[in-house]
Design a protein around this motif. Sequence first.
Motif, PDB file in Angstrom:
ATOM      1  N   LEU A 110       0.846  -1.202   0.000  1.00 34.16           N
ATOM      2  CA  LEU A 110       0.000   0.000   0.000  1.00 34.16           C
ATOM      3  C   LEU A 110       0.876   1.244   0.000  1.00 34.16           C
ATOM      4  CD1 LEU A 110      -2.710  -0.974   2.667  1.00 34.16           C
ATOM      5  CD2 LEU A 110      -2.925  -1.069   0.179  1.00 34.16           C
ATOM      6  N   ALA A 111       1.902   1.244   0.849  1.00 32.97           N
ATOM      7  CA  ALA A 111       2.796   2.402   0.935  1.00 32.97           C
ATOM      8  C   ALA A 111       3.752   2.470  -0.251  1.00 32.97           C
ATOM      9  CB  ALA A 111       3.576   2.352   2.244  1.00 32.97           C
ATOM     10  N   LEU A 112       4.188   1.307  -0.747  1.00 33.18           N
ATOM     11  CA  LEU A 112       5.091   1.299  -1.897  1.00 33.18           C
ATOM     12  C   LEU A 112       4.433   1.971  -3.097  1.00 33.18           C
ATOM     13  CD1 LEU A 112       7.772   0.367  -3.187  1.00 33.18           C
ATOM     14  CD2 LEU A 112       6.617  -1.780  -3.790  1.00 33.18           C
ATOM     15  N   PHE A 113       3.175   1.633  -3.350  1.00 24.87           N
ATOM     16  CA  PHE A 113       2.467   2.192  -4.502  1.00 24.87           C
ATOM     17  C   PHE A 113       1.821   3.543  -4.199  1.00 24.87           C
ATOM     18  CE2 PHE A 113       2.801  -2.255  -5.663  1.00 24.87           C
ATOM     19  CZ  PHE A 113       3.107  -2.193  -7.010  1.00 24.87           C
ATOM     20  N   GLY A 114       1.502   3.787  -2.923  1.00 30.10           N
ATOM     21  CA  GLY A 114       0.830   5.024  -2.564  1.00 30.10           C
ATOM     22  C   GLY A 114       1.743   6.082  -1.972  1.00 30.10           C
ATOM     23  N   GLY A 115       2.999   5.714  -1.693  1.00 29.31           N
ATOM     24  CA  GLY A 115       3.934   6.657  -1.110  1.00 29.31           C
ATOM     25  C   GLY A 115       3.823   6.714   0.402  1.00 29.31           C
ATOM     26  N   ILE A 116       4.776   7.395   1.034  1.00 29.80           N
ATOM     27  CA  ILE A 116       4.810   7.407   2.503  1.00 29.80           C
ATOM     28  C   ILE A 116       3.693   8.255   3.105  1.00 29.80           C
ATOM     29  CG2 ILE A 116       7.285   6.915   2.599  1.00 29.80           C
ATOM     30  CD1 ILE A 116       7.749   9.866   3.209  1.00 29.80           C
ATOM     31  N   GLN A 117       2.904   8.926   2.274  1.00 32.50           N
ATOM     32  CA  GLN A 117       1.732   9.630   2.770  1.00 32.50           C
ATOM     33  C   GLN A 117       0.478   8.758   2.716  1.00 32.50           C
ATOM     34  OE1 GLN A 117       1.954  12.529   4.302  1.00 32.50           O
ATOM     35  NE2 GLN A 117       4.155  12.458   3.898  1.00 32.50           N
ATOM     36  N   GLU A 118       0.621   7.513   2.299  1.00 32.85           N
ATOM     37  CA  GLU A 118      -0.515   6.589   2.284  1.00 32.85           C
ATOM     38  C   GLU A 118      -1.134   6.573   3.687  1.00 32.85           C
ATOM     39  OE1 GLU A 118      -3.018   3.314   2.621  1.00 32.85           O
ATOM     40  OE2 GLU A 118      -1.123   3.361   3.716  1.00 32.85           O
ATOM     41  N   PRO A 119      -2.463   6.690   3.794  1.00 31.82           N
ATOM     42  CA  PRO A 119      -3.096   6.927   5.100  1.00 31.82           C
ATOM     43  C   PRO A 119      -2.788   5.896   6.185  1.00 31.82           C
ATOM     44  CG  PRO A 119      -4.645   7.408   3.346  1.00 31.82           C
ATOM     45  CD  PRO A 119      -3.436   6.821   2.685  1.00 31.82           C
ATOM     46  N   THR A 120      -2.828   4.617   5.853  1.00 27.44           N
ATOM     47  CA  THR A 120      -2.569   3.615   6.893  1.00 27.44           C
ATOM     48  C   THR A 120      -1.111   3.654   7.332  1.00 27.44           C
ATOM     49  OG1 THR A 120      -4.306   2.210   5.963  1.00 27.44           O
ATOM     50  CG2 THR A 120      -2.766   1.170   7.482  1.00 27.44           C
ATOM     51  N   PHE A 121      -0.206   3.848   6.379  1.00 26.26           N
ATOM     52  CA  PHE A 121       1.211   3.973   6.721  1.00 26.26           C
ATOM     53  C   PHE A 121       1.432   5.176   7.639  1.00 26.26           C
ATOM     54  CE2 PHE A 121       5.460   5.674   5.976  1.00 26.26           C
ATOM     55  CZ  PHE A 121       6.254   4.555   6.201  1.00 26.26           C
ATOM     56  N   ARG A 122       0.839   6.324   7.286  1.00 30.66           N
ATOM     57  CA  ARG A 122       0.993   7.520   8.110  1.00 30.66           C
ATOM     58  C   ARG A 122       0.416   7.294   9.501  1.00 30.66           C
ATOM     59  NH1 ARG A 122       5.028   9.833   7.252  1.00 30.66           N
ATOM     60  NH2 ARG A 122       4.311  11.148   8.952  1.00 30.66           N
ATOM     61  N   TYR A 123      -0.718   6.616   9.576  1.00 29.50           N
ATOM     62  CA  TYR A 123      -1.346   6.343  10.876  1.00 29.50           C
ATOM     63  C   TYR A 123      -0.401   5.528  11.757  1.00 29.50           C
ATOM     64  CZ  TYR A 123      -4.674   4.657  14.354  1.00 29.50           C
ATOM     65  OH  TYR A 123      -5.305   4.355  15.537  1.00 29.50           O
TER      66      TYR A 123
END
Length: 303
Positions: free
Chosen positions: A225-238
């Motif tokens: 999810l973060a690899l494709f969505g970047g480090i601002q991906e919501p679950t990663f940021r959470y």
Amino acid sequence: MTEKHNLISQVVLMAEKTGLADITPNVLSSGGNLIIHLAPYPIVARAATVISNEKDTEYAYKILDRELSVARHLQDKGIPVLLPTELIDAGPCDVGGTWMTFWKYVPSTPLQPLSPSEAVEMVNRLSIAMKDCSEELPMLGVWERTCQSAVKLKSHTDQRVQALLDVFLRVDEQMRLEPSRLMPCHGDAHARNLIPSTEGWLWTDFEDVSWMPAYWDLASFVGNLALFGGIQEPTFRYIVEHIDNSTDLQAFGFAITARIVMSTLGNLDFALAGHGDLKFASRQLELAGDFIHQIDLMIDGNN
């Protein structure tokens, strides 16, 4: 008749010997496992085609038997899981040289997507329940496949692959330094192994249960999810925003780096062998180097 169709026919024949009749086999998936709904019965046959072909009989049986036991353990702990069927013997059983197990069929049902907090809670509950699993789990079991992929890709000419192999060597060394820090994990708790059903979200696919580093299941869930969505991906940021000390942040950073390495090398190796999605694996390779660099900067910036 193709090999797959021959296997499906053998599965149906075996199921009919248990007393089931008028079976219509519907293939749900044909990746690393051939998954067949034995309609009209609420039973799914899960044929471990890759493991059965690559490993010896005892190894394949042990993996599948452990998977059934772990699912039952998690149910006992109140974790929502896809369960082995109770209508026939769940296995494992050998059908024409392929080992398989039988699971409850739960139709996929559209559900409201999990919020970041809900997703993290589900993963954390899963990880806590795995901690007292009494099954004998392999040390770094799911990681060992990455080691095999690294060997196969050693002569690959793409410099991005070579750079990722350098990261692999560093991660592999660190992972083996302190085995006392490893803990029982689902092993492959990514978002596609959390399926929407009439019974809610259910965990599935316990083939890769292993002793792994802290935060492994969380890293597995959010990694792609973060690899494709970047480090601002919501679950990663959470996740990052709710880790309140640098030691745990470093542990999470290590786990997600290792998970990205494992997923990228493994998928590329699998695809080049003709078994996977080369387009998807190539896209992972494009993104992995920069993503890992951002993780390193994030950890360094919080130390």
